[in-house]
Write an enzyme that holds these catalytic residues in place. Sequence first.
Site, PDB file in Angstrom:
ATOM      1  N   SER A  23     -69.186  -2.564  68.340  1.00 56.69           N
ATOM      2  CA  SER A  23     -68.569  -3.236  69.124  1.00 56.69           C
ATOM      3  C   SER A  23     -68.554  -2.174  70.392  1.00 56.69           C
ATOM      4  O   SER A  23     -68.344  -0.851  70.178  1.00 56.69           O
ATOM      5  CB  SER A  23     -66.914  -3.414  68.693  1.00 56.69           C
ATOM      6  OG  SER A  23     -66.160  -3.634  69.791  1.00 56.69           O
ATOM      7  N   HIS A  29     -71.606  -6.820  69.820  1.00 56.78           N
ATOM      8  CA  HIS A  29     -70.314  -7.353  69.902  1.00 56.78           C
ATOM      9  C   HIS A  29     -69.473  -6.829  71.121  1.00 56.78           C
ATOM     10  O   HIS A  29     -69.339  -5.625  71.493  1.00 56.78           O
ATOM     11  CB  HIS A  29     -69.425  -6.890  68.681  1.00 56.78           C
ATOM     12  CG  HIS A  29     -67.983  -7.688  68.730  1.00 56.78           C
ATOM     13  ND1 HIS A  29     -67.815  -9.182  68.228  1.00 56.78           N
ATOM     14  CD2 HIS A  29     -66.645  -7.270  68.805  1.00 56.78           C
ATOM     15  CE1 HIS A  29     -66.522  -9.107  68.326  1.00 56.78           C
ATOM     16  NE2 HIS A  29     -65.805  -8.407  68.760  1.00 56.78           N
ATOM     17  N   ASP A  49     -66.192  -7.313  73.754  1.00 56.57           N
ATOM     18  CA  ASP A  49     -64.721  -7.711  73.422  1.00 56.57           C
ATOM     19  C   ASP A  49     -64.315  -7.821  75.041  1.00 56.57           C
ATOM     20  O   ASP A  49     -64.294  -7.012  76.019  1.00 56.57           O
ATOM     21  CB  ASP A  49     -63.945  -6.566  72.965  1.00 56.57           C
ATOM     22  CG  ASP A  49     -64.035  -6.604  71.256  1.00 56.57           C
ATOM     23  OD1 ASP A  49     -63.846  -7.553  70.742  1.00 56.57           O
ATOM     24  OD2 ASP A  49     -64.287  -5.453  70.786  1.00 56.57           O
ATOM     25  N   MET A  80     -61.063  -9.116  77.164  1.00 56.61           N
ATOM     26  CA  MET A  80     -59.494  -8.852  76.978  1.00 56.61           C
ATOM     27  C   MET A  80     -58.843  -9.426  78.300  1.00 56.61           C
ATOM     28  O   MET A  80     -59.401  -8.844  79.395  1.00 56.61           O
ATOM     29  CB  MET A  80     -58.926  -7.503  76.547  1.00 56.61           C
ATOM     30  CG  MET A  80     -59.642  -7.088  75.388  1.00 56.61           C
ATOM     31  SD  MET A  80     -58.819  -5.642  74.753  1.00 56.61           S
ATOM     32  CE  MET A  80     -59.736  -5.210  73.417  1.00 56.61           C
ATOM     33  N   HIS A 114     -66.446 -11.894  72.333  1.00 57.50           N
ATOM     34  CA  HIS A 114     -65.261 -12.355  71.649  1.00 57.50           C
ATOM     35  C   HIS A 114     -64.052 -12.319  72.792  1.00 57.50           C
ATOM     36  O   HIS A 114     -63.739 -11.360  73.175  1.00 57.50           O
ATOM     37  CB  HIS A 114     -64.833 -10.858  70.535  1.00 57.50           C
ATOM     38  CG  HIS A 114     -63.429 -11.248  69.907  1.00 57.50           C
ATOM     39  ND1 HIS A 114     -62.857 -10.165  69.296  1.00 57.50           N
ATOM     40  CD2 HIS A 114     -62.575 -12.337  69.811  1.00 57.50           C
ATOM     41  CE1 HIS A 114     -61.795 -10.448  68.921  1.00 57.50           C
ATOM     42  NE2 HIS A 114     -61.657 -11.510  69.128  1.00 57.50           N
ATOM     43  N   MET A 123     -60.899 -12.517  73.941  1.00 50.98           N
ATOM     44  CA  MET A 123     -59.489 -12.250  73.611  1.00 50.98           C
ATOM     45  C   MET A 123     -58.494 -13.004  75.084  1.00 50.98           C
ATOM     46  O   MET A 123     -58.285 -11.963  75.806  1.00 50.98           O
ATOM     47  CB  MET A 123     -59.098 -10.899  73.044  1.00 50.98           C
ATOM     48  CG  MET A 123     -59.595 -10.997  71.680  1.00 50.98           C
ATOM     49  SD  MET A 123     -59.448  -9.001  71.534  1.00 50.98           S
ATOM     50  CE  MET A 123     -61.092  -8.428  72.030  1.00 50.98           C
ATOM     51  N   GLY A 154     -59.359  -0.871  70.247  1.00 50.91           N
ATOM     52  CA  GLY A 154     -60.204  -0.330  69.083  1.00 50.91           C
ATOM     53  C   GLY A 154     -59.293   0.808  68.312  1.00 50.91           C
ATOM     54  O   GLY A 154     -58.364   1.314  68.728  1.00 50.91           O
TER      55      GLY A 154
HETATM   56  C1  DX5 Z   1     -59.862  -5.274  68.831  1.00 47.81           C
HETATM   57  C2  DX5 Z   1     -61.357  -5.709  69.125  1.00 47.81           C
HETATM   58  C3  DX5 Z   1     -62.444  -5.120  68.041  1.00 47.81           C
HETATM   59  C4  DX5 Z   1     -62.632  -3.664  68.304  1.00 47.81           C
HETATM   60  C5  DX5 Z   1     -62.828  -3.057  66.891  1.00 47.81           C
HETATM   61  O1  DX5 Z   1     -59.202  -5.898  69.786  1.00 47.81           O
HETATM   62  O2  DX5 Z   1     -61.647  -7.271  69.038  1.00 47.81           O
HETATM   63  O3  DX5 Z   1     -63.890  -5.707  68.248  1.00 47.81           O
HETATM   64  O4  DX5 Z   1     -63.558  -3.179  69.445  1.00 47.81           O
HETATM   65  O5  DX5 Z   1     -62.762  -1.694  67.044  1.00 47.81           O
HETATM   66  P1  DX5 Z   1     -62.675  -0.804  65.632  1.00 47.81           P
HETATM   67  O6  DX5 Z   1     -63.877  -1.282  64.935  1.00 47.81           O
HETATM   68  O7  DX5 Z   1     -62.658   0.472  66.260  1.00 47.81           O
HETATM   69  O8  DX5 Z   1     -61.169  -1.045  65.001  1.00 47.81           O
HETATM   70 ZN    ZN Z   2     -63.614  -8.157  68.722  1.00 56.39          ZN
END
Ligand code: DX5
Ligand code: ZN
Length: 226
Positions: free
Chosen positions: A8, A33, A35, A37, A68, A70, A148
């Site tokens: 990610s 991946h 993310d 937000m 992803h 969010m 994360g």
């Molecule tokens: C959380 C994200 C994850 C995040 C995971 O909101 O959707 O993809 O990057 O991070 P780690 O692996 O550090 O938990």
């Molecule tokens: Zn994610």
Amino acid sequence: MQISILPSLLAADLGCLRTEIARVAASGADALHLDIMDGHFVPNLSFSPDTSALCRKALPAGFPINTHLMMTNPDQYGARFAERGSTTVQFHLELRDRLDVRALAAQLHSLNVRVGLALNPDTPAEAALPFLDSADEILCMTVFPGYGGQAFIERVLPKITQLRTAAPALDIMVDGGVNNETAEAAAAAGANAFVAGSFLFKQADMAAAVAELRRRCEAAFCRSLR
Ligand code: DX5
Ligand code: ZN
């Protein structure tokens, strides 16, 4: 069933994003991946469609970008990510009462991207069951999304098994708090795709870490089939 490992980008050193993207491409991982937000669906902000375009340029041709979303309005943004190089777009089923899930999935499929349906830790498997035929993968969040580096929530594991039983051929991905041990537990429950941010980016040798994570997940997933 193929085991996939997805670093990610949220955990990358953003001061040298191109180098970090190249590290992922050289690590033997299956996809990046990304993310996204919106400061509304989750209490944080991250990347934009332009980040997807930047990743597309920095990655080798054909390297998958798993995005992803969010956000509360994925129907207004999904196509933008598809047009900027994302190869899978995931959106959240907590929105299912005010979002036409099937219409958005059909729109994304018409743009040749794969569709992922995401579930927060407290959202039951039942939320996904009516839509399994619209999806290429189910994303089971194993942390509450937004940041994360959080700890893996173990009580999500039975939901993974429930979804694996309902959808034997579908990709089931876990995201949040993934490391060698938690990934093994998720694979044993039936997950076959693993997003890992802080765990992989903190490694001096990401390729070795991806290989070890894959080895453990393959073994645990095979045991789950017996
Ligand atoms: C959380 C994200 C994850 C995040 C995971 O909101 O959707 O993809 O990057 O991070 P780690 O692996 O550090 O938990
Ligand atoms: Zn994610």
